[in-house]
Design a protein around this motif. Structure first.
Motif, PDB file in Angstrom:
ATOM      1  N   ASP A 192       6.460   1.376   3.030  1.00  0.00           N
ATOM      2  CA  ASP A 192       5.783   0.504   3.677  1.00  0.00           C
ATOM      3  C   ASP A 192       6.333   0.007   5.154  1.00  0.00           C
ATOM      4  O   ASP A 192       5.726  -0.096   6.254  1.00  0.00           O
TER       5      ASP A 192
ATOM      6  N   PRO B 205       0.858  -1.109   0.068  1.00  0.00           N
ATOM      7  CA  PRO B 205       0.184   0.137   0.001  1.00  0.00           C
ATOM      8  C   PRO B 205       0.748   1.262  -0.207  1.00  0.00           C
ATOM      9  O   PRO B 205       1.865   1.349   0.709  1.00  0.00           O
ATOM     10  N   LEU B 206       0.537   2.356  -0.832  1.00  0.00           N
ATOM     11  CA  LEU B 206       1.337   3.474  -1.046  1.00  0.00           C
ATOM     12  C   LEU B 206       0.272   4.703  -0.650  1.00  0.00           C
ATOM     13  O   LEU B 206      -0.446   4.962  -1.543  1.00  0.00           O
ATOM     14  N   PRO B 207       0.447   5.252   0.486  1.00  0.00           N
ATOM     15  CA  PRO B 207      -0.083   6.697   0.601  1.00  0.00           C
ATOM     16  C   PRO B 207      -0.239   7.448  -0.611  1.00  0.00           C
ATOM     17  O   PRO B 207       0.939   7.540  -1.184  1.00  0.00           O
ATOM     18  N   ALA B 208      -1.210   8.102  -0.859  1.00  0.00           N
ATOM     19  CA  ALA B 208      -1.174   9.291  -2.000  1.00  0.00           C
ATOM     20  C   ALA B 208      -0.061   9.978  -2.001  1.00  0.00           C
ATOM     21  O   ALA B 208       0.594  10.434  -2.753  1.00  0.00           O
ATOM     22  N   LYS B 209       0.219  10.555  -0.595  1.00  0.00           N
ATOM     23  CA  LYS B 209       1.073  11.511  -0.510  1.00  0.00           C
ATOM     24  C   LYS B 209       2.394  10.988  -1.268  1.00  0.00           C
ATOM     25  O   LYS B 209       3.103  11.898  -2.075  1.00  0.00           O
ATOM     26  N   TRP B 210       2.887   9.846  -1.093  1.00  0.00           N
ATOM     27  CA  TRP B 210       4.031   9.498  -1.385  1.00  0.00           C
ATOM     28  C   TRP B 210       4.062   8.961  -3.012  1.00  0.00           C
ATOM     29  O   TRP B 210       5.109   9.268  -3.595  1.00  0.00           O
ATOM     30  N   ARG B 211       2.849   8.428  -3.280  1.00  0.00           N
ATOM     31  CA  ARG B 211       2.752   8.188  -4.864  1.00  0.00           C
ATOM     32  C   ARG B 211       3.042   9.419  -5.734  1.00  0.00           C
ATOM     33  O   ARG B 211       3.536   9.428  -6.397  1.00  0.00           O
TER      34      ARG B 211
END
Lengths: 156, 156
Positions: B43, B10-16
DNA sequence: AATGAATTGATATGTTATATCATATACCTC
DNA sequence: GAGGTATATGATATAACATATCAATTCATT
Protein backbone atom coordinates in the motif's frame (compact mmCIF):
# COMPACT_ATOMS: atom_id res chain seq x y z
CA UNK A 1 66.56 4.58 21.51
CA UNK A 2 63.18 3.84 23.05
CA UNK A 3 59.81 4.85 21.73
CA UNK A 4 56.71 6.08 23.46
CA UNK A 5 53.45 4.15 23.32
CA UNK A 6 52.01 3.83 19.84
CA UNK A 7 49.09 6.18 19.31
CA UNK A 8 48.23 4.81 15.90
CA UNK A 9 48.07 1.35 14.41
CA UNK A 10 51.11 0.30 12.38
CA UNK A 11 50.62 1.35 8.78
CA UNK A 12 52.81 -0.20 6.09
CA UNK A 13 54.46 2.38 3.86
CA UNK A 14 52.54 1.10 0.88
CA UNK A 15 49.22 2.11 2.37
CA UNK A 16 50.48 5.33 3.86
CA UNK A 17 51.76 6.42 0.50
CA UNK A 18 48.52 5.45 -1.15
CA UNK A 19 46.54 7.49 1.35
CA UNK A 20 48.82 10.48 1.08
CA UNK A 21 48.81 10.42 -2.70
CA UNK A 22 45.04 10.06 -2.78
CA UNK A 23 44.47 13.03 -0.49
CA UNK A 24 47.14 15.18 -2.10
CA UNK A 25 45.61 14.61 -5.49
CA UNK A 26 42.23 15.71 -4.23
CA UNK A 27 43.64 18.61 -2.24
CA UNK A 28 42.14 17.44 1.02
CA UNK A 29 43.74 17.10 4.44
CA UNK A 30 44.87 13.75 5.68
CA UNK A 31 44.99 14.66 9.36
CA UNK A 32 46.54 12.42 12.05
CA UNK A 33 43.11 11.46 13.32
CA UNK A 34 41.93 10.46 9.87
CA UNK A 35 45.10 8.56 9.18
CA UNK A 36 44.78 6.79 12.52
CA UNK A 37 41.30 5.55 11.60
CA UNK A 38 42.56 4.39 8.23
CA UNK A 39 45.57 2.66 9.80
CA UNK A 40 43.29 0.84 12.20
CA UNK A 41 41.16 -0.47 9.35
CA UNK A 42 44.25 -1.62 7.47
CA UNK A 43 45.69 -3.22 10.59
CA UNK A 44 42.48 -5.06 11.40
CA UNK A 45 42.58 -6.87 8.08
CA UNK A 46 38.84 -7.35 7.99
CA UNK A 47 35.76 -5.14 7.89
CA UNK A 48 35.02 -3.26 11.10
CA UNK A 49 31.79 -1.80 12.34
CA UNK A 50 32.04 1.85 13.28
CA UNK A 51 31.85 0.92 16.95
CA UNK A 52 34.50 -1.75 16.66
CA UNK A 53 36.71 0.88 15.11
CA UNK A 54 35.94 3.25 17.97
CA UNK A 55 36.86 0.58 20.50
CA UNK A 56 40.17 -0.12 18.78
CA UNK A 57 41.07 3.55 18.57
CA UNK A 58 40.16 4.09 22.22
CA UNK A 59 42.29 1.16 23.25
CA UNK A 60 45.18 2.42 21.16
CA UNK A 61 44.95 6.01 22.31
CA UNK A 62 43.83 5.35 25.90
CA UNK A 63 41.00 7.85 25.78
CA UNK A 64 37.32 8.17 24.97
CA UNK A 65 36.36 8.93 21.40
CA UNK A 66 32.90 10.12 20.47
CA UNK A 67 31.12 8.08 17.81
CA UNK A 68 30.54 11.17 15.74
CA UNK A 69 34.27 11.74 15.49
CA UNK A 70 34.83 8.35 13.95
CA UNK A 71 31.81 8.62 11.70
CA UNK A 72 33.25 11.85 10.38
CA UNK A 73 36.56 10.21 9.69
CA UNK A 74 34.84 7.34 7.94
CA UNK A 75 32.77 9.75 5.91
CA UNK A 76 35.92 11.54 4.85
CA UNK A 77 37.77 8.36 3.97
CA UNK A 78 34.83 7.13 1.93
CA UNK A 79 34.52 10.46 0.17
CA UNK A 80 38.12 10.37 -1.02
CA UNK A 81 37.75 6.71 -1.92
CA UNK A 82 40.11 5.12 0.58
CA UNK A 83 37.37 3.26 2.41
CA UNK A 84 34.22 1.45 1.42
CA UNK A 85 31.17 0.62 3.39
CA UNK A 86 29.77 -2.88 3.11
CA UNK A 87 26.10 -2.04 3.05
CA UNK A 88 24.89 -5.51 3.81
CA UNK A 89 27.11 -5.73 6.89
CA UNK A 90 27.05 -2.14 8.19
CA UNK A 91 30.83 -2.23 8.24
CA UNK A 92 33.80 -0.50 6.74
CA UNK A 93 37.00 -1.59 5.09
CA UNK A 94 39.87 -0.06 3.15
CA UNK A 95 39.43 0.01 -0.59
CA UNK A 96 42.07 -1.84 -2.50
CA UNK A 97 41.52 0.20 -5.63
CA UNK A 98 40.89 3.79 -4.57
CA UNK A 99 40.93 4.90 -8.16
CA UNK A 100 37.50 3.33 -8.74
CA UNK A 101 35.97 4.95 -5.73
CA UNK A 102 32.42 4.69 -6.90
CA UNK A 103 32.31 1.10 -7.99
CA UNK A 104 32.15 -1.30 -5.12
CA UNK A 105 32.13 -5.02 -5.87
CA UNK A 106 32.56 -7.64 -3.19
CA UNK A 107 32.32 -11.35 -2.51
CA UNK A 108 31.46 -11.89 1.15
CA UNK A 109 31.91 -15.29 2.76
CA UNK A 110 29.15 -15.83 5.27
CA UNK A 111 31.08 -18.63 6.94
CA UNK A 112 34.61 -17.33 7.58
CA UNK A 113 34.02 -13.65 6.97
CA UNK A 114 36.56 -13.43 4.18
CA UNK A 115 36.09 -10.45 1.90
CA UNK A 116 37.19 -10.43 -1.69
CA UNK A 117 37.11 -7.17 -3.58
CA UNK A 118 36.43 -7.53 -7.26
CA UNK A 119 37.34 -5.17 -10.02
CA UNK A 120 35.40 -6.38 -12.99
CA UNK A 121 35.36 -3.89 -15.82
CA UNK A 122 32.84 -6.05 -17.51
CA UNK A 123 30.45 -5.92 -14.61
CA UNK A 124 30.96 -2.20 -14.36
CA UNK A 125 30.18 -1.73 -18.02
CA UNK A 126 27.13 -3.95 -17.90
CA UNK A 127 25.75 -2.04 -14.95
CA UNK A 128 26.25 1.22 -16.75
CA UNK A 129 24.64 -0.09 -19.87
CA UNK A 130 21.63 -1.37 -17.97
CA UNK A 131 21.28 1.95 -16.16
CA UNK A 132 21.54 3.74 -19.47
CA UNK A 133 18.78 1.64 -20.99
CA UNK A 134 16.55 2.81 -18.17
CA UNK A 135 17.49 6.45 -18.69
CA UNK A 136 19.22 6.26 -15.35
CA UNK A 137 22.33 8.26 -14.48
CA UNK A 138 24.36 6.22 -11.98
CA UNK A 139 26.57 7.84 -9.37
CA UNK A 140 27.35 4.88 -7.19
CA UNK A 141 27.09 1.14 -7.71
CA UNK A 142 27.03 -1.44 -4.95
CA UNK A 143 27.55 -5.11 -5.69
CA UNK A 144 27.72 -7.46 -2.73
CA UNK A 145 27.53 -11.17 -3.31
CA UNK A 146 27.17 -13.25 -0.18
CA UNK A 147 27.94 -16.97 -0.14
CA UNK A 148 30.75 -19.38 0.62
CA UNK A 149 34.34 -18.78 -0.33
CA UNK A 150 36.40 -21.54 -1.92
CA UNK A 151 37.75 -22.88 1.34
CA UNK A 152 34.45 -22.88 3.17
CA UNK A 153 32.54 -24.33 0.22
CA UNK A 154 34.89 -27.32 0.16
CA UNK A 155 34.86 -28.04 3.86
CA UNK A 156 31.06 -28.28 3.87
CA UNK B 1 -24.03 -3.93 4.93
CA UNK B 2 -21.45 -1.93 6.85
CA UNK B 3 -17.93 -2.93 7.70
CA UNK B 4 -15.86 -2.44 10.80
CA UNK B 5 -12.67 -0.37 10.77
CA UNK B 6 -10.00 -1.76 8.51
CA UNK B 7 -7.32 -3.56 10.48
CA UNK B 8 -5.12 -4.12 7.48
CA UNK B 9 -4.09 -2.03 4.52
CA UNK B 10 -6.03 -2.67 1.31
CA UNK B 11 -4.34 -5.43 -0.64
CA UNK B 12 -5.20 -5.90 -4.31
CA UNK B 13 -6.14 -9.46 -5.16
CA UNK B 14 -3.13 -9.79 -7.41
CA UNK B 15 -0.73 -9.37 -4.51
CA UNK B 16 -2.76 -11.38 -2.09
CA UNK B 17 -2.78 -14.30 -4.47
CA UNK B 18 0.91 -13.95 -5.08
CA UNK B 19 1.61 -14.03 -1.35
CA UNK B 20 -0.69 -16.95 -0.75
CA UNK B 21 0.75 -18.96 -3.61
CA UNK B 22 4.28 -18.21 -2.52
CA UNK B 23 3.66 -19.35 1.06
CA UNK B 24 1.60 -22.35 0.05
CA UNK B 25 4.34 -23.53 -2.25
CA UNK B 26 6.90 -23.30 0.52
CA UNK B 27 4.58 -24.83 3.10
CA UNK B 28 4.85 -21.87 5.45
CA UNK B 29 2.15 -19.95 7.26
CA UNK B 30 0.93 -16.66 5.96
CA UNK B 31 -0.66 -15.43 9.16
CA UNK B 32 -2.88 -12.32 9.38
CA UNK B 33 -0.09 -10.36 11.08
CA UNK B 34 2.38 -11.26 8.36
CA UNK B 35 -0.09 -10.47 5.64
CA UNK B 36 -0.87 -7.13 7.30
CA UNK B 37 2.80 -6.16 7.20
CA UNK B 38 3.03 -7.19 3.56
CA UNK B 39 -0.17 -5.29 2.69
CA UNK B 40 1.21 -2.18 4.31
CA UNK B 41 4.37 -2.36 2.24
CA UNK B 42 2.34 -2.82 -0.93
CA UNK B 43 0.00 0.00 0.00
CA UNK B 44 2.85 2.40 0.78
CA UNK B 45 4.17 2.09 -2.73
CA UNK B 46 7.71 2.92 -1.72
CA UNK B 47 10.37 1.45 0.53
CA UNK B 48 9.66 1.70 4.25
CA UNK B 49 12.03 1.58 7.17
CA UNK B 50 11.07 -0.97 9.78
CA UNK B 51 9.97 1.81 12.10
CA UNK B 52 7.91 3.54 9.45
CA UNK B 53 6.18 0.24 8.93
CA UNK B 54 5.58 -0.08 12.66
CA UNK B 55 4.05 3.39 12.75
CA UNK B 56 1.70 2.60 9.87
CA UNK B 57 0.62 -0.67 11.41
CA UNK B 58 0.03 0.98 14.77
CA UNK B 59 -2.06 3.70 13.17
CA UNK B 60 -4.05 1.13 11.25
CA UNK B 61 -4.63 -1.19 14.16
CA UNK B 62 -4.87 1.45 16.89
CA UNK B 63 -2.46 -0.32 19.21
CA UNK B 64 1.20 -0.53 20.12
CA UNK B 65 3.34 -2.97 18.20
CA UNK B 66 6.76 -4.02 19.43
CA UNK B 67 9.61 -3.55 16.95
CA UNK B 68 10.62 -7.15 17.31
CA UNK B 69 7.23 -8.25 16.08
CA UNK B 70 7.61 -6.36 12.85
CA UNK B 71 11.22 -7.42 12.40
CA UNK B 72 10.07 -10.98 12.68
CA UNK B 73 7.43 -10.44 10.05
CA UNK B 74 9.96 -8.79 7.77
CA UNK B 75 12.39 -11.61 8.32
CA UNK B 76 9.70 -14.08 7.36
CA UNK B 77 8.63 -12.17 4.28
CA UNK B 78 12.21 -11.87 3.13
CA UNK B 79 12.85 -15.53 3.74
CA UNK B 80 9.98 -16.58 1.50
CA UNK B 81 11.01 -13.99 -1.06
CA UNK B 82 8.06 -11.62 -0.90
CA UNK B 83 10.06 -8.73 0.44
CA UNK B 84 13.52 -7.34 -0.17
CA UNK B 85 15.69 -5.20 1.97
CA UNK B 86 17.45 -2.27 0.34
CA UNK B 87 20.78 -2.56 2.08
CA UNK B 88 21.97 0.89 1.20
CA UNK B 89 18.80 2.48 2.59
CA UNK B 90 17.99 0.21 5.54
CA UNK B 91 14.51 -0.15 4.18
CA UNK B 92 12.13 -2.78 2.92
CA UNK B 93 9.90 -3.18 -0.09
CA UNK B 94 7.82 -5.89 -1.74
CA UNK B 95 9.61 -7.92 -4.36
CA UNK B 96 8.07 -7.75 -7.79
CA UNK B 97 9.52 -11.07 -8.85
CA UNK B 98 9.33 -13.40 -5.86
CA UNK B 99 10.47 -16.28 -8.00
CA UNK B 100 14.01 -14.86 -8.07
CA UNK B 101 14.12 -14.36 -4.38
CA UNK B 102 17.85 -14.32 -4.06
CA UNK B 103 18.76 -11.93 -6.82
CA UNK B 104 18.12 -8.36 -5.89
CA UNK B 105 18.84 -5.67 -8.48
CA UNK B 106 17.74 -2.09 -8.04
CA UNK B 107 18.12 1.38 -9.47
CA UNK B 108 17.62 3.92 -6.69
CA UNK B 109 16.99 7.57 -7.48
CA UNK B 110 18.65 9.73 -4.86
CA UNK B 111 16.55 12.71 -5.85
CA UNK B 112 12.93 11.57 -5.96
CA UNK B 113 13.31 8.24 -4.19
CA UNK B 114 11.99 6.23 -7.11
CA UNK B 115 12.92 2.58 -7.01
CA UNK B 116 13.24 0.48 -10.12
CA UNK B 117 13.65 -3.25 -9.73
CA UNK B 118 15.68 -4.87 -12.47
CA UNK B 119 15.58 -8.42 -13.60
CA UNK B 120 18.62 -8.79 -15.79
CA UNK B 121 19.43 -12.38 -16.54
CA UNK B 122 22.65 -11.21 -18.07
CA UNK B 123 23.74 -9.48 -14.93
CA UNK B 124 22.76 -12.49 -12.91
CA UNK B 125 24.79 -14.78 -15.12
CA UNK B 126 27.80 -12.51 -15.11
CA UNK B 127 27.74 -12.34 -11.33
CA UNK B 128 27.57 -16.10 -11.10
CA UNK B 129 30.37 -16.50 -13.58
CA UNK B 130 32.60 -14.08 -11.72
CA UNK B 131 31.85 -15.82 -8.43
CA UNK B 132 32.63 -19.13 -10.04
CA UNK B 133 35.98 -17.91 -11.28
CA UNK B 134 36.84 -17.10 -7.69
CA UNK B 135 35.74 -20.51 -6.46
CA UNK B 136 32.92 -18.73 -4.70
CA UNK B 137 29.51 -20.26 -4.11
CA UNK B 138 26.96 -17.44 -4.09
CA UNK B 139 23.77 -17.62 -2.07
CA UNK B 140 22.59 -14.06 -2.31
CA UNK B 141 23.46 -11.20 -4.64
CA UNK B 142 22.79 -7.55 -3.95
CA UNK B 143 23.01 -4.96 -6.70
CA UNK B 144 22.02 -1.42 -5.82
CA UNK B 145 22.84 1.37 -8.21
CA UNK B 146 22.23 4.85 -6.85
CA UNK B 147 21.92 7.85 -9.12
CA UNK B 148 19.32 9.95 -10.90
CA UNK B 149 16.28 8.50 -12.61
CA UNK B 150 15.30 9.69 -16.07
CA UNK B 151 12.99 12.43 -14.85
CA UNK B 152 15.35 13.79 -12.24
CA UNK B 153 18.36 13.64 -14.55
CA UNK B 154 16.56 15.80 -17.09
CA UNK B 155 15.27 18.42 -14.70
CA UNK B 156 18.79 19.07 -13.38
C1' DA C 1 49.47 38.17 13.61
C1' DA C 2 44.72 38.39 11.35
C1' DT C 3 41.36 36.13 8.78
C1' DG C 4 38.41 32.57 7.08
C1' DA C 5 37.74 27.76 6.28
C1' DA C 6 38.07 23.22 7.80
C1' DT C 7 38.47 20.04 11.61
C1' DT C 8 37.71 18.30 16.13
C1' DG C 9 35.43 17.86 20.70
C1' DA C 10 31.50 17.60 23.99
C1' DT C 11 26.95 16.51 24.75
C1' DA C 12 22.62 14.90 23.55
C1' DT C 13 19.51 12.37 20.90
C1' DG C 14 17.57 9.71 17.10
C1' DT C 15 17.24 5.38 14.50
C1' DT C 16 17.76 0.53 13.61
C1' DA C 17 17.93 -4.15 15.36
C1' DT C 18 18.15 -8.05 18.69
C1' DA C 19 17.87 -10.90 23.29
C1' DT C 20 15.10 -13.32 26.63
C1' DC C 21 11.41 -15.36 28.51
C1' DA C 22 6.51 -16.02 28.79
C1' DT C 23 2.07 -16.92 26.39
C1' DA C 24 -0.81 -18.31 22.75
C1' DT C 25 -2.05 -20.55 18.46
C1' DA C 26 -1.87 -23.99 14.75
C1' DC C 27 -0.85 -28.73 13.39
C1' DC C 28 -0.43 -33.52 13.90
C1' DT C 29 -1.13 -37.96 16.00
C1' DC C 30 -3.49 -40.91 18.50
C1' DG D 1 -11.13 -34.10 20.75
C1' DA D 2 -6.99 -34.65 24.16
C1' DG D 3 -2.26 -34.25 24.30
C1' DG D 4 2.14 -33.14 22.53
C1' DT D 5 5.13 -30.52 19.49
C1' DA D 6 6.49 -26.93 16.69
C1' DT D 7 5.57 -22.37 15.35
C1' DA D 8 4.14 -17.71 16.15
C1' DT D 9 3.19 -13.72 19.07
C1' DG D 10 3.60 -10.52 23.03
C1' DA D 11 6.04 -7.86 26.73
C1' DT D 12 10.05 -5.89 28.32
C1' DA D 13 14.66 -4.61 28.04
C1' DT D 14 18.82 -3.51 25.82
C1' DA D 15 22.26 -3.44 22.18
C1' DA D 16 24.12 -1.52 17.96
C1' DC D 17 24.31 2.03 14.53
C1' DA D 18 24.11 6.92 13.24
C1' DT D 19 23.35 12.04 13.40
C1' DA D 20 22.32 17.04 15.30
C1' DT D 21 24.04 21.21 17.44
C1' DC D 22 27.12 24.27 19.08
C1' DA D 23 31.59 25.50 20.90
C1' DA D 24 36.56 25.25 20.57
C1' DT D 25 40.64 24.45 18.00
C1' DT D 26 43.72 23.93 14.16
C1' DC D 27 45.41 24.95 9.55
C1' DA D 28 46.45 27.60 5.27
C1' DT D 29 46.84 31.90 3.52
C1' DT D 30 47.18 36.69 3.54
Amino acid sequence: MTRGPATSAPLPAKWRQLAEACCAEQRVRLTPARLAAYAELIDAGHPLSAYELIALLEQRQKRKIAPLTVYRHLEFLMRVGLVHRLESMQSYLPCEHPDHAHESQYLLCSSCGQVDELESKRLEKLLHRIADQHGFLPSNAVVEVTGLCGNCAQST
